[in-house]
Enzyme design. Structure first.
Site, PDB file in Angstrom:
ATOM      1  N   GLN A  29       0.853  -1.190   0.000  1.00 36.11           N
ATOM      2  CA  GLN A  29       0.000   0.000   0.000  1.00 36.11           C
ATOM      3  C   GLN A  29       0.888   1.239   0.000  1.00 36.11           C
ATOM      4  OE1 GLN A  29      -2.424   1.685  -0.872  1.00 36.11           O
ATOM      5  NE2 GLN A  29      -4.061   0.933   0.456  1.00 36.11           N
ATOM      6  N   ALA A  40      -3.353   4.229  -6.810  1.00 38.29           N
ATOM      7  CA  ALA A  40      -2.656   3.102  -7.453  1.00 38.29           C
ATOM      8  C   ALA A  40      -3.205   1.779  -6.941  1.00 38.29           C
ATOM      9  CB  ALA A  40      -1.151   3.190  -7.179  1.00 38.29           C
ATOM     10  N   TYR A  41      -3.406   1.708  -5.638  1.00 38.74           N
ATOM     11  CA  TYR A  41      -3.934   0.491  -5.009  1.00 38.74           C
ATOM     12  C   TYR A  41      -5.335   0.189  -5.557  1.00 38.74           C
ATOM     13  CZ  TYR A  41      -5.037  -2.713  -1.115  1.00 38.74           C
ATOM     14  OH  TYR A  41      -5.369  -3.801  -0.352  1.00 38.74           O
ATOM     15  N   ALA A  42      -6.181   1.224  -5.646  1.00 43.07           N
ATOM     16  CA  ALA A  42      -7.546   1.009  -6.144  1.00 43.07           C
ATOM     17  C   ALA A  42      -7.524   0.577  -7.611  1.00 43.07           C
ATOM     18  CB  ALA A  42      -8.371   2.282  -5.970  1.00 43.07           C
ATOM     19  N   LYS A  67      -6.298  -3.132  -7.590  1.00 37.58           N
ATOM     20  CA  LYS A  67      -7.271  -4.079  -7.027  1.00 37.58           C
ATOM     21  C   LYS A  67      -8.546  -4.132  -7.881  1.00 37.58           C
ATOM     22  CE  LYS A  67      -4.926  -5.514  -3.399  1.00 37.58           C
ATOM     23  NZ  LYS A  67      -4.509  -6.925  -3.228  1.00 37.58           N
TER      24      LYS A  67
END
Ligand code: NAD
Length: 263
Positions: free
Chosen positions: A100, A167-169, A172
């Site tokens: 994260q 970036a994480y969203a 995922k």
């Protein structure tokens, strides 16, 4: 073939490949698989942390550590061949390693974007492709046509945008679509491809949120179960999706979130 209850959930005779198994969610998933009878190959950056290996061996199962840095695409590209060359016939893949990085979007550094997309998406894709290709060559189990189970670890940001985690969203969100794309090609060949989307789980990754009293309280307030999740909450769903109990489940992103997505 009619299966009784122990046959539905037993993973005896199967070997799992688990990334991110040194701690948090991945460690509990790896131990859960071993409790159900599987041997486990744990992918980790170095051999320093033997907690998960020791816990699996205490259950009478075999555990192997193979080292790789999952932020290094060259290492990731070579990894599946190394695992197979060591003689492990992988029929369960859990891609749990993840990172994260939190910054407001307008200040988000390119290097953090690249690293998150690499570890959380491109590495997952490469391992699914290569381990999936191996699973497709396995002799299907008599009576079930089953060859393998892939479980990717998604997130609530597979469905929602999150805050300060673009970036994480993005990664995922893509994991949800990758899971469905692979399922469409492989379900008929005996390889189930699913994802687990954990809600807010207390681990190293979410420590920054837990340490922020306002964020942590507002998150808790929205969870119908009225508690944050624990890594142990992820064991049962992982065993279910790896087992014969879920033979007709594929292309699913299973939320395990104390009811969050239902609100
Ligand atoms: P964690 O930080 O405790 O564990 C992450 C794991 O990934 C560790 O074992 C770490 O060593 C491994 N890892 C990270 N980078 C790696 C690299 N370059 N090479 C090899 N291994 C690497 O986090 P966690 O909360 O247990 O998260 C596990 C998964 O669950 C992640 O994919 C995360 O995105 C996802 N997830 C977590 C939550 C949550 O609330 N904790 C919610 C939704 C999804």
């Amino acid at each position: 073939m009619a299966l009784n209850f122990p046959q539905l959930f037993s993973l005896k005779g199967r070997t799992a490949l688990v990334t991110g198994g040194t701690r948090g969610i991945g460690a509990q998933m790896a131990v859960g698989l071993a409790e159900a009878g599987a041997d486990v190959v744990i992918i980790q950056r170095d051999t320093g942390n033997t907690n998960t290996k020791t816990a699996i061996e205490a259950l009478g199962r075999k555990a192997y550590i193979i080292t790789a840095d999952l932020s290094d695409q060259e290492e990731v590209s070579a990894l599946t061949k190394r695992v197979l060359d060591e003689g492990h016939d992988i029929s369960i893949l859990i891609t749990c390693a993840g990172i994260q990085r939190r910054h407001p979007a307008h200040l988000f550094p390119q290097s953090d974007w690249n690293e998150v997309i690499q570890v959380n998406l491109t590495t997952v894709w490469t391992l699914c492709r290569d381990v999936g290709a191996h699973m497709l060559t396995r002799t299907p189990e008599a009576g079930t046509n089953h060859r393998g189970s892939i479980i990717n670890i998604a997130s609530l940001t597979t469905f929602q945008g999150g805050l300060n985690v673009p970036a994480y969203a993005a990664a995922k969100g893509a994991i949800g679509q990758l899971t469905k794309a692979l399922s469409n090609e492989w379900a008929s060949k005996g390889v189930n491809v699913n994802a687990i989307a954990p809600g807010y789980i207390a681990t190293d990754m979410t420590q920054a949120l837990l340490d922020d009293p306002e964020r942590s309280a507002s998150i808790l307030d929205r969870i119908p179960a009225r508690r944050w999740g624990s890594p142990e909450d992820m064991k049962g769903p992982a065993v279910f999706l790896a087992s014969r109990a879920s033979l007709y489940v594929s292309g699913e992103v299973l939320t395990v979130d104390g009811g969050w997505m239902g609100r």
